[in-house]
Design a protein around this motif. Sequence first.
Motif, mmCIF file in Angstrom:
data_model
loop_
_atom_site.group_PDB
_atom_site.id
_atom_site.type_symbol
_atom_site.label_atom_id
_atom_site.label_comp_id
_atom_site.label_asym_id
_atom_site.label_seq_id
_atom_site.Cartn_x
_atom_site.Cartn_y
_atom_site.Cartn_z
ATOM 1 N N ARG B 43 83.860 -72.860 66.500
ATOM 2 C CA ARG B 43 82.723 -72.447 65.684
ATOM 3 C C ARG B 43 82.178 -71.097 66.172
ATOM 4 N N ILE B 46 84.461 -68.207 65.198
ATOM 5 C CA ILE B 46 84.352 -67.876 63.772
ATOM 6 C C ILE B 46 83.047 -67.149 63.497
ATOM 7 N N GLU B 47 81.969 -67.605 64.131
ATOM 8 C CA GLU B 47 80.675 -66.940 63.933
ATOM 9 C C GLU B 47 80.712 -65.499 64.430
ATOM 10 N N ALA B 56 79.595 -63.949 55.855
ATOM 11 C CA ALA B 56 78.903 -65.181 56.238
ATOM 12 C C ALA B 56 79.921 -66.064 56.948
ATOM 13 N N PRO B 57 79.517 -66.787 58.004
ATOM 14 C CA PRO B 57 80.478 -67.666 58.700
ATOM 15 C C PRO B 57 81.188 -68.611 57.735
ATOM 16 N N ALA B 58 80.447 -69.114 56.741
ATOM 17 C CA ALA B 58 81.063 -70.033 55.766
ATOM 18 C C ALA B 58 82.171 -69.340 54.980
ATOM 19 N N ASP B 59 81.968 -68.071 54.695
ATOM 20 C CA ASP B 59 82.939 -67.280 53.957
ATOM 21 C C ASP B 59 84.257 -67.188 54.737
ATOM 22 N N MET B 61 85.133 -69.282 57.165
ATOM 23 C CA MET B 61 85.636 -70.656 57.329
ATOM 24 C C MET B 61 86.458 -71.064 56.115
ATOM 25 N N ASP B 62 86.080 -70.535 54.946
ATOM 26 C CA ASP B 62 86.816 -70.739 53.708
ATOM 27 C C ASP B 62 88.289 -70.379 53.937
ATOM 28 N N SER B 65 90.035 -72.659 56.745
ATOM 29 C CA SER B 65 90.407 -74.015 56.318
ATOM 30 C C SER B 65 91.502 -74.000 55.252
ATOM 31 N N PHE B 66 91.665 -72.870 54.561
ATOM 32 C CA PHE B 66 92.689 -72.774 53.521
ATOM 33 C C PHE B 66 94.084 -72.734 54.126
ATOM 34 N N TYR B 67 94.238 -71.970 55.208
ATOM 35 C CA TYR B 67 95.568 -71.777 55.802
ATOM 36 C C TYR B 67 95.831 -72.770 56.921
#
Lengths: 532, 157
Positions: B43, B46-47, B56-59, B61-62, B65-67
């Motif tokens: 975490r 990524i941050e 954005a961290p969520a961006d 993480m998108d 998590s995809f790959y």
Amino acid sequence: MPLIKIDDRELEVQAGDKLLAVALAAGLEIPHYCYHPALSVTGSCRMCLVEIEGMPRLQTSCSVPVSELPPEKKVDGKFDMVVHTQSEKVVAARKLVLEFLLLNHPLDCPVCDQAGECFLQDYSFQHGNAHSRFIEDKRVRANEDLGSGVVINHNRCIMCTRCVRFTREIAGTGELYVQNRGYNNKIAVFDSVPLDNPLAGNVADICPVGALLLKDYIHTTRFWHLSQTPSVCTECTAGCNITVDAANNKIHRIISRVNEQANGHFICDYGRYAHNKYVEATITSPLLKVEDSWKEVSWEEAYQVIKDQVVATGGGANLRALASPVYPNETNFLLANLVDTVVEKKSLALLPIQNGDDQTFPAGFRISGDKGGNRRGTEDMTRKLTVKPQTLFRGDVGVLLALDGDGRTAIDGDVEKLLKASPFTVILASNMNKFTERANLILPVAGPFQREGTITNDRGLVQWLEPALQLTGEAKPDWQVVAELGQLLTGQASLYTCAGDVTWKISQTIAAYSRITRFKLGKKGQFVQGIK
Amino acid sequence: MSFSFTTDRKKRFKALLQSYPDKRSVALPALHLAQEQEGYLTRETIEALAHMLELAPADLMDTVSFYTMFRTRPTGKYLLQTCSTLACSLNGADQLTDHLQEKLHIKVGETTPDGKFTLLKVECLGSCGTAPVLRINDDYHEKLTLGKVDRILAKLK
């Protein structure tokens, strides 16, 4: 400009515009989920597939730009694009897309809050199949709380990603993302960092299905029980357009209403949940303060008390008035008229309102720090008569007539001195608050969502405030009470039978408002004249 | 623990920023660089990366998590990835995976208690012509049989 043909309609359109946007603007419906006019295009839902002559496969109309062809290549010698939205191929494709989108959908419409305003229902009915060939077990996931009062029901989600794009592009905070991919994907927040921005509630508005829900609204009513009133938010001076959804004289939710001249497509959460602040208009009859407690009196008694008090405190010449930026133009205009007729010198000021900070978001959405929603209109209505509050408590102070600030009144030093100097204070209000407690007499008038009239936002857009709730108890419309007070104190008969009459009078009196009438305002409003 | 690139990787990261039109486009190579350094993406990593890339961290993480090649949990010394897509499946990849699970006493997604092996099932490794395929760290082992796998594992220290 390219000339295109959609089914049998010929349209001349701007080169570069997206086909779906062009069709929707022309009033042609092409079903779609992921496309939203305020967000970027992804083409992920596949619902807007159309057949375009000369293109090998069906195309997602949301992502195809219209362009001009060289003369020798034009279809039928004149068209730059010929589109079929009802051809056999398209109809078949829609059936398949819907079957696919519904693979894991629980079909729980009877308990779903979106039922009745759900595009999955509508499009399934219009374009889908009555049955699915999917006989395997559906994917089942538990609901999750995303934060800011938004809950997600993963099972109903069709992964259109409108909400994700909203947090990235409009709010600029980017809390939501698509987790994993394929069969395993879902909308999520990063490692338990919740959705947290003042626009968060919009994700539920733009969700085309029942996946994103507002906690405040879940299982409170059914959509078809709601009466929808197109109105305007008065929580700040931005004047966002809203639809107030009420049933049995109770507001269940407030959603945004599109108006490019005001807020665009969205509203903020302060406005969305504003109705919770004013649960009901608690003052239901005129209240007279007798030895520190409130006594209910009739309107006749109340008016008699005011008349007696005015005479006892040196007559109308000593009258003082406070106009309020939370009330519509009509009420403030009539108050200013009253003061103008009764008092020789200027003796009206604007009620101070507690302010916050201005907030602006990446895509331009703004929340004004000025919480006096009709500040500009109130100033326009009272301009000739207003003085600074500190001049009001000088000299012989008579009866003080004040409009309430809906609990947002900033009781500063000047107001405090004025309240102390006034021998008798009359406040027109709907709810008890710190300011109304200081009154000697409270007259019950329309509260928030009960008021009717025009309000002017900080950019000069005049809009019609449509009441969503009926008045309770003995309360009267605010403009009517001020008109009656005018009749009482000036002896001249009131000419007004509805708020619209006062609007007309304003148009006759104030030059900038000369074109404003209730009828002309419509649902989108009009700018005042001579606006800079 | 906060994350920062080592001096050498900081240089490579700066070079990456130069070779793409915007910071967002550097997401994939930057994530690879960070995973190469840390072994997996926490975490905090990524941050920190999101901050460097102005996302954005969520961006970010998108993308993570995809790959499937990005890992958010620690792995053993040897990362075993069996292919689960069509060609390998038809050529016995499922038996291969079952065999590895039994032999190593772990399930897919788990790591052996000694921290030596992690077993993952991944989508197409792009070597359908030599199915079934097992990827061990960065090496491909092709046209596998159960016996061949045993011999390969025995060589791994």
